[in-house]
Design a protein around this motif. Structure first.
Motif, PDB file in Angstrom:
ATOM      1  N   SER A 126      75.253-124.265 -35.087  1.00 31.78           N
ATOM      2  CA  SER A 126      75.777-122.501 -34.896  1.00 31.78           C
ATOM      3  C   SER A 126      76.914-121.712 -35.780  1.00 31.78           C
ATOM      4  CB  SER A 126      75.949-121.759 -33.140  1.00 31.78           C
ATOM      5  OG  SER A 126      77.412-122.844 -33.279  1.00 31.78           O
ATOM      6  N   SER A 127      77.806-122.283 -36.417  1.00 34.70           N
ATOM      7  CA  SER A 127      78.779-122.312 -36.551  1.00 34.70           C
ATOM      8  C   SER A 127      78.035-121.551 -38.166  1.00 34.70           C
ATOM      9  CB  SER A 127      80.131-123.172 -36.913  1.00 34.70           C
ATOM     10  OG  SER A 127      79.598-124.777 -37.590  1.00 34.70           O
ATOM     11  N   LYS A 128      77.401-121.855 -38.544  1.00 34.86           N
ATOM     12  CA  LYS A 128      76.348-122.003 -39.948  1.00 34.86           C
ATOM     13  C   LYS A 128      75.901-120.592 -40.592  1.00 34.86           C
ATOM     14  CE  LYS A 128      77.307-126.845 -41.006  1.00 34.86           C
ATOM     15  NZ  LYS A 128      78.480-126.679 -41.927  1.00 34.86           N
ATOM     16  N   PRO A 129      76.439-120.372 -40.971  1.00 35.92           N
ATOM     17  CA  PRO A 129      76.383-118.563 -41.240  1.00 35.92           C
ATOM     18  C   PRO A 129      74.568-118.592 -41.335  1.00 35.92           C
ATOM     19  CG  PRO A 129      77.916-118.879 -43.743  1.00 35.92           C
ATOM     20  CD  PRO A 129      77.108-120.417 -42.663  1.00 35.92           C
ATOM     21  N   ILE A 130      73.937-118.666 -41.787  1.00 41.95           N
ATOM     22  CA  ILE A 130      72.540-118.393 -41.491  1.00 41.95           C
ATOM     23  C   ILE A 130      71.960-118.320 -39.961  1.00 41.95           C
ATOM     24  CG2 ILE A 130      71.181-121.013 -42.071  1.00 41.95           C
ATOM     25  CD1 ILE A 130      70.015-117.234 -42.778  1.00 41.95           C
ATOM     26  N   PHE A 131      72.382-119.673 -39.494  1.00 42.61           N
ATOM     27  CA  PHE A 131      71.921-119.684 -37.923  1.00 42.61           C
ATOM     28  C   PHE A 131      72.883-118.862 -37.058  1.00 42.61           C
ATOM     29  CE2 PHE A 131      71.192-124.086 -39.627  1.00 42.61           C
ATOM     30  CZ  PHE A 131      69.658-124.364 -39.056  1.00 42.61           C
ATOM     31  N   ARG A 132      73.856-118.470 -37.726  1.00 42.28           N
ATOM     32  CA  ARG A 132      74.614-117.603 -36.317  1.00 42.28           C
ATOM     33  C   ARG A 132      74.040-115.995 -36.406  1.00 42.28           C
ATOM     34  NH1 ARG A 132      81.138-117.291 -37.740  1.00 42.28           N
ATOM     35  NH2 ARG A 132      80.976-115.607 -36.065  1.00 42.28           N
ATOM     36  N   LEU A 133      73.199-115.712 -37.926  1.00 36.33           N
ATOM     37  CA  LEU A 133      72.951-114.407 -37.965  1.00 36.33           C
ATOM     38  C   LEU A 133      71.103-114.137 -37.410  1.00 36.33           C
ATOM     39  CD1 LEU A 133      72.176-111.941 -39.830  1.00 36.33           C
ATOM     40  CD2 LEU A 133      71.302-113.125 -41.103  1.00 36.33           C
ATOM     41  N   ILE A 134      70.431-115.570 -37.882  1.00 39.88           N
ATOM     42  CA  ILE A 134      69.308-115.622 -37.097  1.00 39.88           C
ATOM     43  C   ILE A 134      69.987-115.063 -34.735  1.00 39.88           C
ATOM     44  CG2 ILE A 134      67.505-117.353 -35.872  1.00 39.88           C
ATOM     45  CD1 ILE A 134      67.489-118.603 -38.231  1.00 39.88           C
ATOM     46  N   LEU A 135      70.388-116.269 -34.853  1.00 40.74           N
ATOM     47  CA  LEU A 135      71.662-116.304 -32.850  1.00 40.74           C
ATOM     48  C   LEU A 135      71.611-114.689 -32.793  1.00 40.74           C
ATOM     49  CD1 LEU A 135      73.245-119.852 -32.851  1.00 40.74           C
ATOM     50  CD2 LEU A 135      70.564-118.965 -31.625  1.00 40.74           C
ATOM     51  N   SER A 136      72.477-113.732 -33.941  1.00 40.91           N
ATOM     52  CA  SER A 136      73.015-113.189 -33.586  1.00 40.91           C
ATOM     53  C   SER A 136      71.728-111.864 -33.088  1.00 40.91           C
ATOM     54  CB  SER A 136      74.391-112.437 -34.223  1.00 40.91           C
ATOM     55  OG  SER A 136      74.909-113.604 -34.283  1.00 40.91           O
ATOM     56  N   ALA A 137      71.167-112.119 -33.940  1.00 41.57           N
ATOM     57  CA  ALA A 137      69.703-111.355 -34.509  1.00 41.57           C
ATOM     58  C   ALA A 137      69.245-110.832 -32.999  1.00 41.57           C
ATOM     59  CB  ALA A 137      68.913-111.045 -34.996  1.00 41.57           C
ATOM     60  N   LEU A 138      68.696-112.344 -32.064  1.00 37.12           N
ATOM     61  CA  LEU A 138      67.720-112.873 -30.762  1.00 37.12           C
ATOM     62  C   LEU A 138      69.026-111.791 -29.309  1.00 37.12           C
ATOM     63  CD1 LEU A 138      66.848-116.436 -31.718  1.00 37.12           C
ATOM     64  CD2 LEU A 138      65.934-114.707 -31.133  1.00 37.12           C
ATOM     65  N   ARG A 139      70.583-111.998 -29.745  1.00 34.70           N
ATOM     66  CA  ARG A 139      71.007-111.672 -28.966  1.00 34.70           C
ATOM     67  C   ARG A 139      71.029-110.105 -28.861  1.00 34.70           C
ATOM     68  NH1 ARG A 139      75.307-114.464 -30.542  1.00 34.70           N
ATOM     69  NH2 ARG A 139      74.580-116.121 -29.076  1.00 34.70           N
ATOM     70  N   ALA A 140      71.258-109.850 -30.061  1.00 37.51           N
ATOM     71  CA  ALA A 140      71.468-108.124 -29.771  1.00 37.51           C
ATOM     72  C   ALA A 140      69.718-107.574 -29.834  1.00 37.51           C
ATOM     73  CB  ALA A 140      71.412-107.937 -31.429  1.00 37.51           C
ATOM     74  N   VAL A 141      68.851-108.349 -29.888  1.00 38.59           N
ATOM     75  CA  VAL A 141      67.081-108.356 -29.057  1.00 38.59           C
ATOM     76  C   VAL A 141      67.360-108.298 -27.992  1.00 38.59           C
ATOM     77  CG1 VAL A 141      64.413-108.315 -29.669  1.00 38.59           C
ATOM     78  CG2 VAL A 141      66.299-108.645 -31.680  1.00 38.59           C
ATOM     79  N   SER A 142      67.292-109.477 -27.002  1.00 39.27           N
ATOM     80  CA  SER A 142      67.339-109.764 -25.817  1.00 39.27           C
ATOM     81  C   SER A 142      68.208-108.651 -24.560  1.00 39.27           C
ATOM     82  CB  SER A 142      67.684-111.324 -25.798  1.00 39.27           C
ATOM     83  OG  SER A 142      69.310-111.701 -25.985  1.00 39.27           O
ATOM     84  N   ARG A 143      69.203-108.364 -25.139  1.00 38.95           N
ATOM     85  CA  ARG A 143      70.706-107.673 -24.262  1.00 38.95           C
ATOM     86  C   ARG A 143      70.319-106.396 -24.723  1.00 38.95           C
ATOM     87  NH1 ARG A 143      74.897-111.851 -24.285  1.00 38.95           N
ATOM     88  NH2 ARG A 143      74.284-114.080 -24.005  1.00 38.95           N
ATOM     89  N   ASN A 144      69.456-105.523 -25.755  1.00 34.86           N
ATOM     90  CA  ASN A 144      69.050-104.550 -26.090  1.00 34.86           C
ATOM     91  C   ASN A 144      70.568-103.705 -26.254  1.00 34.86           C
ATOM     92  OD1 ASN A 144      67.398-102.293 -26.536  1.00 34.86           O
ATOM     93  ND2 ASN A 144      69.324-101.173 -24.113  1.00 34.86           N
TER      94      ASN A 144
END
Length: 242
Positions: free
Chosen positions: A224-242
């Motif tokens: 989760s500290s890698k840039p590409i994975f942080r991008l994906i997880l952040s996008a998921l978090r933004a969608v799931s938490r509105n």
């Protein structure tokens, strides 16, 4: 906010729905506080004998938390047998580096008494025939503070050095590597092991560079500290938490 019908928009929506459903199910089963999970598990095991007729093996622990002991109590009460391996020279060891493990052994014994379970203690013998003489000497005398400081063996494959601080320690390591390489050893055959790599960062590598020693740090990193994975997880978090 993405274009309706795009492939990425559909995929992210699917993942967000799965993520939301999963967390809702987890909260339904275990509550909203993750730290209570083991205590909830212990209470659940009092109603459902999940470990009935099982043989349970617990390895790679030196101690347990109060919630973990609560779960272990239920396991001891239900399982056919429970085997816990501990790294020590004996359950009643007085050596300083084994004290916490000995305390864990006593706690487990008390736990077994509460569950009315018989305890059998087995100390596995060390494979001394295969152990180099220097390591044998080190194992026997490292924690014997009253031992003589004279060399205990003519074998010089193990060397103990005392450094005043971490900087001198790093410099000593670099000089030792230079000495080994001057005798014909390859850099790739040398490994330096430290307990906390972050504490040596900027010090050990600086010593290596001063002596022109090629090196690389081998360490475990969270994906989760890698840039590409942080991008994906952040996008998921933004969608799931509105």
């Amino acid at each position: 906010k993405m274009d309706e019908g795009s492939a990425l928009q559909k995929k992210l929506s699917d993942l967000a729905l799965i993520d939301a459903a999963y967390h809702a199910k987890i909260e339904e089963c275990f509550g909203s506080d993750p730290s209570d999970k083991l205590l909830r598990l212990s209470a659940l095991l009092q109603k459902h004998r999940y470990f009935e007729n099982c043989n349970i093996y617990v390895d790679s622990f030196t101690s347990f938390t109060v919630p973990e002991y609560a779960v272990l109590l239920q396991i001891l009460d239900q399982a056919s047998s429970v085997t816990v391996s501990l790294c020590t020279d004996g359950v009643n060891s007085k050596l300083p580096h084994f004290l916490s493990v000995s305390d864990t052994a006593r706690q487990l014994s008390h736990l077994a008494d509460r569950a009315d379970v018989t305890v059998e203690s087995i100390t596995l013998p060390a494979a001394t025939k295969e152990k180099p003489q220097a390591l044998e000497m080190l194992a026997e005398n490292l924690w014997r503070f009253s031992a003589s400081q004279k060399p205990l063996s003519s074998d010089t494959s193990v060397r103990l050095s005392i450094a005043a601080n971490i900087y001198e320690e790093a410099e000593a390591v670099a000089l030792q590597i230079c000495e080994l390489v001057s005798r014909g050893m390859r850099y790739g055959d040398v490994a330096v092991v430290v307990r906390d790599l972050d504490a040596y960062r900027g010090i050990l590598d600086a010593a290596m560079e001063r002596h022109n020693i090629p090196y690389f740090f081998s360490e475990r990193t969270d994906l989760s500290s890698k840039p590409i994975f942080r991008l994906i997880l952040s996008a998921l978090r933004a969608v799931s938490r509105n």
